[in-house]
Design an enzyme around this catalytic site. Structure first.
Site, short mmCIF file in Angstrom:
data_model
loop_
_atom_site.label_atom_id
_atom_site.label_comp_id
_atom_site.label_asym_id
_atom_site.label_seq_id
_atom_site.Cartn_x
_atom_site.Cartn_y
_atom_site.Cartn_z
N LYS A 30 40.40 -8.70 52.95
CA LYS A 30 39.88 -8.90 54.31
C LYS A 30 38.48 -8.29 54.45
CE LYS A 30 42.19 -6.87 57.80
NZ LYS A 30 41.32 -6.00 58.61
N SER A 31 38.31 -7.08 53.96
CA SER A 31 36.99 -6.43 54.09
C SER A 31 35.91 -7.23 53.37
CB SER A 31 37.04 -5.02 53.49
OG SER A 31 37.88 -4.20 54.24
N GLY A 102 38.66 -5.30 64.47
CA GLY A 102 37.68 -4.22 64.59
C GLY A 102 36.56 -4.37 63.59
N ARG A 130 39.93 -0.24 71.79
CA ARG A 130 39.47 0.61 70.67
C ARG A 130 38.03 1.10 70.90
NH1 ARG A 130 41.04 -2.44 65.23
NH2 ARG A 130 40.36 -0.44 64.37
N SER A 173 33.99 6.52 58.28
CA SER A 173 34.29 5.14 58.66
C SER A 173 33.33 4.18 57.97
CB SER A 173 34.18 4.97 60.18
OG SER A 173 34.13 3.59 60.50
N GLN A 175 33.23 1.13 58.65
CA GLN A 175 32.73 0.21 59.68
C GLN A 175 31.45 0.76 60.31
OE1 GLN A 175 36.06 -0.42 62.31
NE2 GLN A 175 37.12 -1.74 60.83
N ASP A 325 44.49 2.23 55.77
CA ASP A 325 45.34 1.17 56.33
C ASP A 325 46.76 1.18 55.76
OD1 ASP A 325 43.26 0.28 57.91
OD2 ASP A 325 42.55 -1.16 56.41
N LYS A 352 43.34 2.80 65.45
CA LYS A 352 43.48 1.51 64.75
C LYS A 352 43.99 0.44 65.72
CE LYS A 352 41.84 2.94 60.93
NZ LYS A 352 40.51 2.47 60.54
N ARG A 356 48.41 4.05 65.59
CA ARG A 356 49.26 3.83 64.42
C ARG A 356 50.06 5.05 64.02
NH1 ARG A 356 45.94 0.22 60.18
NH2 ARG A 356 46.49 -1.68 61.32
C1 S3P Z 1 37.37 -1.51 57.21
C2 S3P Z 1 37.30 -0.15 57.38
C3 S3P Z 1 38.42 0.68 57.89
C4 S3P Z 1 39.74 -0.08 57.87
C5 S3P Z 1 39.61 -1.49 58.34
C6 S3P Z 1 38.62 -2.26 57.48
C7 S3P Z 1 36.20 -2.23 56.69
O1 S3P Z 1 38.13 1.07 59.21
O2 S3P Z 1 40.71 0.59 58.66
O3 S3P Z 1 40.87 -2.17 58.28
O4 S3P Z 1 36.34 -3.38 56.27
O5 S3P Z 1 35.11 -1.64 56.70
P1 S3P Z 1 37.25 2.39 59.53
O6 S3P Z 1 35.94 2.20 58.89
O7 S3P Z 1 37.12 2.45 61.01
O8 S3P Z 1 38.06 3.52 58.97
#
Ligand code: S3P
Length: 444
Positions: A30-31, A102, A130, A173, A175, A325, A352, A356
């Site tokens: 997914k990422s 997110g 969130r 993070s 993200q 995750d 999350k 969670r």
């Molecule tokens: C992700 C980072 C994680 C993860 C999310 C996917 C990403 O979140 O929980 O499912 O693809 O960068 P955080 O960066 O907020 O920890």
């Protein structure tokens, strides 16, 4: 336009019947899928993406990049062709709806801020609850114009000139790091992100594949990323590796269902994503990881999992970012392990798709497991699991899949209130688990 209505809920249950046998291919990560679409949308030229995860979350990002001016063509095979915007997004005519995602919302805020578009970001009830200030605060320091009444969605970005920043995020993070780097592509001067705890580094790796000038320097205790701006990416072909977070569900199921022996093919083994597998090994799991090559600059492997006794674990907080995750399904494994496990330092789980930490505790408790939260730690008494619980998933796909995994090994069936959210990350979950021999009934 407001967010799409929540798709109707559909209950489901899983029950103990067969051992798991055979092999499956892990679904696309997914990422990596989000990042492939986003970088392709910013690049000059046509990128070809193979093995894209066609899940709700990723398709929301795909729709967003279309609205921002990228051309996306899918010919019915596994290949997507994306013609990028050379870093100049157009103003979308309607809101960008990220549904439950997110990652999509947060990374795209960085990309949109850097590529100079006016856009309104919305999402479903879970995403709208969130925190978004962790993204809009650093973007604002770069000069972005962000309106967010409550620190949550909706967020409105208005085109503005950006300047690079030197940022040390307070939370670990990927993200946050990624949003800052994507904005930095359109900023004047250097953007620097200093990480004290390592998070997944797919953005940095993929930026290099798209020709970006980026330097990653190891520094105690973390790493510093330097990105000069502005710069334009060059189209690139990406093959998406398999998702270790999705593979985690069948892996734990095979460990706790007696006489199981399965192989998960094509799983990405990036150490920043592979914490769960290292932890399961420490718990005594029979896992054989056989490297098979690389995809999208990431190492991949086949993982053979055989059932066997697990021992409880006292897990240090520092490992959390490498398996953030995977805690719900690790908690399920701990419920079947011998002894008392303590999973430490899980504050981030509260932010999350659901809270969670609370949802995982409730999942175990509803199925007769003795479990409690002590500040940010989860404490689980392992042993036999009665099951028989009705689990509230709180629109959280990973709670739903973890509960169904529990029901495959507990004495009584486990029911969940909604299976539809699973399609946000792993649309083939039921088909894959069924192919391995699991019994999951939908529409109970
Ligand atoms: C992700 C980072 C994680 C993860 C999310 C996917 C990403 O979140 O929980 O499912 O693809 O960068 P955080 O960066 O907020 O920890």
């Amino acid at each position: 336009m407001t967010s799409l209505p929540h798709p109707s809920r559909q209950a489901a249950f899983s029950q103990r019947r067969n051992s798991l046998r055979g092999h499956i291919f892990a679904p696309g990560d997914k990422s990596i899928s989000h990042r492939a679409l986003i970088l392709a949308s910013l690049a000059a030229g046509e990128s070809r993406i193979n093995g894209l995860l066609e899940s709700g979350d990723v398709l929301a990002t795909l729709e967003a990049i279309r609205k921002l001016g990228a051309t996306v063509r899918a010919d019915g095979t596994a290949e997507y062709r994306v013609t990028g915007t050379s870093g100049q997004f157009s103003h979308p005519a309607t809101d960008l709806d990220f549904g439950n995602s997110g990652t999509g919302a947060r990374l795209m805020m960085g990309a949109v801020a850097g590529a100079g578009a006016n856009a309104r970001f919305i999402g479903d009830a879970s995403l709208s609850s969130r925190p978004m200030a962790r993204i809009t605060d650093p973007l604002s320091r770069m000069g972005a114009r962000c309106e967010t009444g409550t620190g949550r969605l909706p967020v409105v970005l208005t085109a503005a000139s950006l300047i690079g920043i030197d940022e040390t995020p307070l939370i670990a993070s990927a993200q946050v790091k990624s949003a800052i780097l994507l904005a930095g592509l359109g900023a004047q001067g250097e953007t620097i992100v200093r990480e004290n705890r390592l998070t997944r580094d797919h953005t940095e790796t993929m930026l290099k594949l798209f020709g970006a000038e980026i330097r990653v320097i190891a520094s105690s205790p973390g790493r510093v990323v330097h990105l000069p701006g502005p710069q334009t990416l060059t189209a690139c072909d990406i093959v998406v590796p398999g998702d270790p977070s999705s593979a985690a569900f069948a892996s734990v199921a095979a460990l706790i269902i007696p006489d199981s022996d399965i192989t998960l093919r094509n799983v990405m083994t990036n150490p920043a994503r592979f914490g769960l597998y290292a932890v399961l090994k420490r718990m005594g799991a029979d896992l054989l990881v056989t490297p098979t090559g690389h995809a999208a600059g990431e190492a991949i492997a086949d993982i053979r999992v055989q059932s066997g006794a697990l021992e409880a674990i006292d897990l240090e907080p520092d490992i959390a970012a490498t398996m953030i995750d995977e805690y719900p399904v690790l908690a399920v494994a701990c419920a079947f392990a011998n002894g008392t496990s303590r999973l430490r330092g899980l504050a981030e789980l509260r932010a999350k798709e659901s809270d969670r930490l609370a949802a995982t505790c409730a999942l175990l408790s509803a199925n007769g497991v003795s479990v409690r939260i002590d500040e940010d730690d989860l404490i689980i008494e392992g042993g036999k699991v009665p099951g028989g619980g009705h689990v509230a998933t709180h629109e959280d796909h990973r709670i739903a899949m973890s509960a169904l995994v529990m029901g495959l090994a507990s004495n009584e069936a486990v029911t969940i209130d909604d299976i539809n959210m699973i399609a946000t990350s792993y649309p083939g979950f039921i088909a894959d688990m069924t192919a391995l021999g699991a019994v999951i009934e939908v529409g109970a």
